[in-house]
Design a protein around this motif. Structure first.
Motif, PDB file in Angstrom:
ATOM      1  N   VAL A 269      29.501 -27.465  -4.566  1.00 14.78           N
ATOM      2  CA  VAL A 269      28.208 -27.474  -3.875  1.00 14.78           C
ATOM      3  C   VAL A 269      27.968 -28.847  -3.256  1.00 14.78           C
ATOM      4  O   VAL A 269      27.596 -28.967  -2.077  1.00 14.78           O
ATOM      5  CB  VAL A 269      27.071 -27.106  -4.841  1.00 14.78           C
ATOM      6  CG1 VAL A 269      25.707 -27.306  -4.175  1.00 14.78           C
ATOM      7  CG2 VAL A 269      27.218 -25.658  -5.310  1.00 14.78           C
ATOM      8  N   LEU A 270      28.189 -29.900  -4.029  1.00 14.56           N
ATOM      9  CA  LEU A 270      27.996 -31.257  -3.536  1.00 14.56           C
ATOM     10  C   LEU A 270      28.948 -31.571  -2.388  1.00 14.56           C
ATOM     11  O   LEU A 270      28.541 -32.145  -1.369  1.00 14.56           O
ATOM     12  CB  LEU A 270      28.205 -32.258  -4.667  1.00 14.56           C
ATOM     13  CG  LEU A 270      27.118 -32.323  -5.736  1.00 14.56           C
ATOM     14  CD1 LEU A 270      27.579 -33.182  -6.908  1.00 14.56           C
ATOM     15  CD2 LEU A 270      25.836 -32.879  -5.153  1.00 14.56           C
ATOM     16  N   ALA A 271      30.211 -31.205  -2.548  1.00 15.56           N
ATOM     17  CA  ALA A 271      31.210 -31.515  -1.525  1.00 15.56           C
ATOM     18  C   ALA A 271      30.909 -30.784  -0.219  1.00 15.56           C
ATOM     19  O   ALA A 271      30.977 -31.375   0.871  1.00 15.56           O
ATOM     20  CB  ALA A 271      32.604 -31.155  -2.034  1.00 15.56           C
ATOM     21  N   MET A 272      30.564 -29.506  -0.298  1.00 11.66           N
ATOM     22  CA  MET A 272      30.319 -28.735   0.920  1.00 11.66           C
ATOM     23  C   MET A 272      29.024 -29.159   1.605  1.00 11.66           C
ATOM     24  O   MET A 272      28.891 -29.035   2.828  1.00 11.66           O
ATOM     25  CB  MET A 272      30.312 -27.242   0.603  1.00 11.66           C
ATOM     26  CG  MET A 272      31.657 -26.734   0.122  1.00 11.66           C
ATOM     27  SD  MET A 272      31.738 -24.938  -0.069  1.00 11.66           S
ATOM     28  CE  MET A 272      31.861 -24.422   1.651  1.00 11.66           C
ATOM     29  N   ALA A 273      28.082 -29.674   0.842  1.00 14.29           N
ATOM     30  CA  ALA A 273      26.841 -30.169   1.448  1.00 14.29           C
ATOM     31  C   ALA A 273      27.090 -31.401   2.309  1.00 14.29           C
ATOM     32  O   ALA A 273      26.286 -31.721   3.185  1.00 14.29           O
ATOM     33  CB  ALA A 273      25.832 -30.499   0.354  1.00 14.29           C
ATOM     34  N   ARG A 274      28.208 -32.080   2.083  1.00 18.92           N
ATOM     35  CA  ARG A 274      28.482 -33.332   2.780  1.00 18.92           C
ATOM     36  C   ARG A 274      29.396 -33.175   3.990  1.00 18.92           C
ATOM     37  O   ARG A 274      29.615 -34.154   4.719  1.00 18.92           O
ATOM     38  CB  ARG A 274      29.094 -34.329   1.794  1.00 18.92           C
ATOM     39  CG  ARG A 274      28.090 -34.788   0.753  1.00 18.92           C
ATOM     40  CD  ARG A 274      28.741 -35.617  -0.324  1.00 18.92           C
ATOM     41  NE  ARG A 274      29.524 -36.721   0.211  1.00 18.92           N
ATOM     42  CZ  ARG A 274      30.252 -37.533  -0.537  1.00 18.92           C
ATOM     43  NH1 ARG A 274      30.270 -37.389  -1.850  1.00 18.92           N
ATOM     44  NH2 ARG A 274      30.947 -38.507   0.013  1.00 18.92           N
TER      45      ARG A 274
ATOM     46  N   VAL B 287       6.462 -27.289   1.075  1.00 15.57           N
ATOM     47  CA  VAL B 287       7.306 -26.148   0.704  1.00 15.57           C
ATOM     48  C   VAL B 287       8.735 -26.637   0.507  1.00 15.57           C
ATOM     49  O   VAL B 287       9.317 -27.253   1.408  1.00 15.57           O
ATOM     50  CB  VAL B 287       7.278 -25.058   1.795  1.00 15.57           C
ATOM     51  CG1 VAL B 287       8.217 -23.907   1.431  1.00 15.57           C
ATOM     52  CG2 VAL B 287       5.847 -24.534   1.980  1.00 15.57           C
ATOM     53  N   ALA B 288       9.312 -26.380  -0.641  1.00 13.68           N
ATOM     54  CA  ALA B 288      10.693 -26.772  -0.896  1.00 13.68           C
ATOM     55  C   ALA B 288      11.647 -25.818  -0.202  1.00 13.68           C
ATOM     56  O   ALA B 288      11.448 -24.601  -0.203  1.00 13.68           O
ATOM     57  CB  ALA B 288      10.974 -26.784  -2.391  1.00 13.68           C
ATOM     58  N   ALA B 289      12.692 -26.370   0.404  1.00 17.69           N
ATOM     59  CA  ALA B 289      13.760 -25.583   1.013  1.00 17.69           C
ATOM     60  C   ALA B 289      14.909 -25.500   0.017  1.00 17.69           C
ATOM     61  O   ALA B 289      15.424 -26.528  -0.421  1.00 17.69           O
ATOM     62  CB  ALA B 289      14.226 -26.231   2.316  1.00 17.69           C
ATOM     63  N   SER B 290      15.289 -24.286  -0.348  1.00 17.23           N
ATOM     64  CA  SER B 290      16.375 -24.074  -1.308  1.00 17.23           C
ATOM     65  C   SER B 290      17.543 -23.437  -0.566  1.00 17.23           C
ATOM     66  O   SER B 290      17.429 -22.314  -0.067  1.00 17.23           O
ATOM     67  CB  SER B 290      15.898 -23.166  -2.446  1.00 17.23           C
ATOM     68  OG  SER B 290      16.981 -22.771  -3.273  1.00 17.23           O
ATOM     69  N   MET B 291      18.676 -24.166  -0.500  1.00 21.07           N
ATOM     70  CA  MET B 291      19.801 -23.711   0.329  1.00 21.07           C
ATOM     71  C   MET B 291      21.109 -23.798  -0.445  1.00 21.07           C
ATOM     72  O   MET B 291      21.214 -24.519  -1.431  1.00 21.07           O
ATOM     73  CB  MET B 291      19.852 -24.524   1.619  1.00 21.07           C
ATOM     74  CG  MET B 291      18.571 -24.407   2.441  1.00 21.07           C
ATOM     75  SD  MET B 291      18.569 -25.378   3.963  1.00 21.07           S
ATOM     76  CE  MET B 291      19.737 -24.440   4.958  1.00 21.07           C
TER      77      MET B 291
ATOM     78  N   HIS C 204      15.488 -33.368  -6.307  1.00 24.85           N
ATOM     79  CA  HIS C 204      14.846 -32.367  -5.455  1.00 24.85           C
ATOM     80  C   HIS C 204      14.834 -30.998  -6.127  1.00 24.85           C
ATOM     81  O   HIS C 204      13.890 -30.216  -5.933  1.00 24.85           O
ATOM     82  CB  HIS C 204      15.536 -32.309  -4.091  1.00 24.85           C
ATOM     83  CG  HIS C 204      15.176 -33.450  -3.191  1.00 24.85           C
ATOM     84  ND1 HIS C 204      14.980 -33.315  -1.836  1.00 24.85           N
ATOM     85  CD2 HIS C 204      14.959 -34.766  -3.462  1.00 24.85           C
ATOM     86  CE1 HIS C 204      14.662 -34.486  -1.307  1.00 24.85           C
ATOM     87  NE2 HIS C 204      14.665 -35.383  -2.286  1.00 24.85           N
ATOM     88  N   ALA C 205      15.854 -30.700  -6.910  1.00 24.07           N
ATOM     89  CA  ALA C 205      15.847 -29.449  -7.672  1.00 24.07           C
ATOM     90  C   ALA C 205      14.682 -29.434  -8.658  1.00 24.07           C
ATOM     91  O   ALA C 205      14.024 -28.408  -8.855  1.00 24.07           O
ATOM     92  CB  ALA C 205      17.174 -29.265  -8.409  1.00 24.07           C
TER      93      ALA C 205
ATOM     94  N   ALA D  43      16.522 -28.493  -2.139  1.00 22.30           N
ATOM     95  CA  ALA D  43      17.230 -28.179  -3.385  1.00 22.30           C
ATOM     96  C   ALA D  43      18.486 -27.395  -3.054  1.00 22.30           C
ATOM     97  O   ALA D  43      18.467 -26.503  -2.198  1.00 22.30           O
ATOM     98  CB  ALA D  43      16.320 -27.368  -4.299  1.00 22.30           C
ATOM     99  N   LEU D  44      19.581 -27.698  -3.740  1.00 21.57           N
ATOM    100  CA  LEU D  44      20.875 -27.079  -3.433  1.00 21.57           C
ATOM    101  C   LEU D  44      21.366 -26.221  -4.595  1.00 21.57           C
ATOM    102  O   LEU D  44      21.106 -26.513  -5.761  1.00 21.57           O
ATOM    103  CB  LEU D  44      21.909 -28.159  -3.124  1.00 21.57           C
ATOM    104  CG  LEU D  44      21.573 -29.109  -1.965  1.00 21.57           C
ATOM    105  CD1 LEU D  44      22.670 -30.152  -1.809  1.00 21.57           C
ATOM    106  CD2 LEU D  44      21.371 -28.349  -0.666  1.00 21.57           C
TER     107      LEU D  44
END
Length: 524
Positions: free
Chosen positions: A439-444, A378-382, A468-469, A424-425
């Protein structure tokens, strides 16, 4: 000798293909990656009089960024009116409404943070005196609740509570008078039905402008988590190309019958050059702030113990029917009970359910749910930008609703990746800004509102909007990596998104964005 349509040279290419992780040049032919290698070889073998060659010294080419959860069509109306995303308190809200332009006599706003009410109940009495009698409809940031003024309620003939087939509510006081707080889509729609609408012409032009703006942040695609307006998409493509590749997931709501499911199955055949229907979207619950997230124990207001579907088994039956027809599903599940029920439903499908379904949001879950994502495929989409509505000291409305223990297990992106999940983000625009770099910056961010130690590495964040997307949407055979034969959906930044600090990445120059080799954004 072959001739490329587009040749990118003198650059760093991060392919996300472990068999050929890097290159310095690539060739595009007929919308696909035709060759990948070093600049000298590809320049010799693929250049021709019709080739556009771009030397990208100092830049980094990656697979095209994809927003894994967005509402670019439905969101056009959702984001109409005054932008209230910067409002931090009640005084600022009142000032914004006092000066807000009237739209056909209405005050319309969007993006209002629940925290702006300072812990007070959401009530039209807090804003009535600055409206001069105008009807007002203000969407709160979560997209699942709104505040309507007295005049707006009157225009919609709302005088008291109503019953809904889903977990929706027109909030009323002890005397049965509406407070103006509308929770969940069915309740919001009662008033929204009389709110001035954007014209077709404005929606059509607005869609193209919005998608161009998204492409300017490096996005090449989006997973559209609503029914969208398929006729609008088709009409736009009659005149021009869409700046982004869109995969649409229409909603399946409580009360659906077999005819409704058959319609959703039939919709999977719809599509155009750069859009297609590719899944169905479910809601297993609502939001924490609205008291409608489905929790295993009630929130601190004594709410949250009910699913969005009054009969959760009916949701499971609908998923099974769609799965049997080969339809992928995405389930909005924020609370721990909602996530668990969605996982249980997919597990009951057996081996055929692997890699065909996904869960959206996943804001607070216990440890035992984490390994099930990988185990069940199951993919997690966050959506990392959602953490901006919470605070590290847990004084925000989201955290106060959940209490310290559940707020301490928020947005477990790091834990899910460590458990082997596909992650997936996205942004959930217009709930948060669509800028892929943010999105990329806040994920880190390694510490902060999302919980200690939940930050991703630069590579993991990049995978979240690329490889992953693609897995989450069932398109790993088409894109998400830079390989010969795959789509030439590419993002080119003026720095390396894997190595650059997060704060620099959030402001990175976007040198080029291509969809199927077609340049949809060209930077400085």
């Amino acid at each position: 000798m072959p001739q490329a349509d587009l040749l990118l040279t003198d650059t760093r290419i991060r392919t996300l293909n472990p068999h050929q992780p890097e290159a310095t040049a690539l060739a595009v032919k007929d919308g696909r990656i035709a060759a990948l290698g070093d600049t000298a070889t590809l320049t010799r073998d693929w250049s021709g009089p019709g080739t556009e060659r771009l030397s990208l010294a100092g830049a980094t080419v990656t697979p095209g960024f994809v927003d894994s959860h967005s509402h670019p069509v439905w969101g056009l109306q959702m984001s109409a009116g005054a932008d209230l995303t910067g409002v931090q308190d009640l005084d600022a809200l009142r000032a914004a409404l006092r000066s807000a332009p009237r739209i056909d006599g209405w005050v319309i706003g969007w993006g209002l943070d629940h925290n702006a009410f300072g812990g007070r109940p959401v009530h039209h009495g807090l804003i009535e005196d600055v409206l001069d009698g105008a009807p007002a409809f203000l969407r709160l940031y979560d997209g699942h609740s709104a505040l309507a003024s007295t005049a707006a309620l009157a225009a919609a003939q709302v005088t008291g509570p109503r019953e809904f087939a889903q977990r929706a509510e027109i909030v009323c006081d002890a005397e049965g008078r509406p407070t103006g707080h509308l929770i969940e889509h069915a309740a919001m729609d009662v008033v929204d039905a009389v709110v001035p609408r954007l014209s077709y012409e404005k929606r059509r032009a607005g869609l193209v402008d919005l998608l161009k703006g998204m492409a300017a942040t490096g996005l090449t695609g989006a997973h559209v988590m609503d029914g969208a307006d398929l006729e609008l998409l088709a009409a736009v493509e009659q005149d021009t190309d869409l700046p982004l590749r869109l995969t649409v997931a229409p909603w399946c709501m409580p009360g659906v019958d077999q005819d409704g499911l058959d319609e959703l199955i039939a919709l999977q055949k719809r599509g155009g050059r750069d859009w297609r229907v590719g899944a169905v979207k479910f809601f297993m619950d609502g939001t924490v702030e609205g008291g409608t997230a489905w929790l295993e124990q009630a929130d601190c207001h004594g709410r949250g113990t009910d699913a969005f579907w009054p009969d959760p088994q009916a949701y499971s039956d609908a998923v099974r029917t769609l799965h049997a027809a080969g339809v992928r599903t995405a389930t909005h599940a924020i609370g721990d009970a909602a996530v668990r029920h969605a996982l249980d439903t997919i597990e009951a499908l057996g081996a055929s359910g692997r890699d065909a379904h996904r869960i959206e949001h996943i804001e607070t879950v216990p440890d035992d749910t984490l390994p099930r994502f990988a185990a069940l495929g199951v993919a997690a989409s966050m959506q990392p930008p959602h953490t901006a509505y919470t605070k590290g000291d847990h004084s925000d409305e989201w955290s106060q609703r959940l209490g310290a223990e559940r707020a301490g297990r928020a947005w477990r992106t790091r834990d899910l990746r460590d458990a082997g999940a596909v992650l997936a983000l996205g942004s959930d625009w217009p709930i948060a800004h669509f800028d892929a770099r943010r999105v990329l910056a806040m994920a880190r961010v390694p510490e902060g509102a999302a919980g200690a130690g939940q930050g991703l590495s630069g590579l993991e964040a990049l995978e979240g909007v690329t490889s992953h997307a693609a897995i989450a949407s069932g398109e790993a055979h088409l894109g998400g990596r830079i390989e010969v034969g795959l789509r030439a959906d590419l993002t080119v930044l003026g720095l390396d998104p894997v190595l650059a600090p997060a704060d620099e990445l959030a402001q990175a120059p976007v040198r080029l964005t291509t969809v199927g080799g077609r340049i949809v954004h060209r930077g400085e």
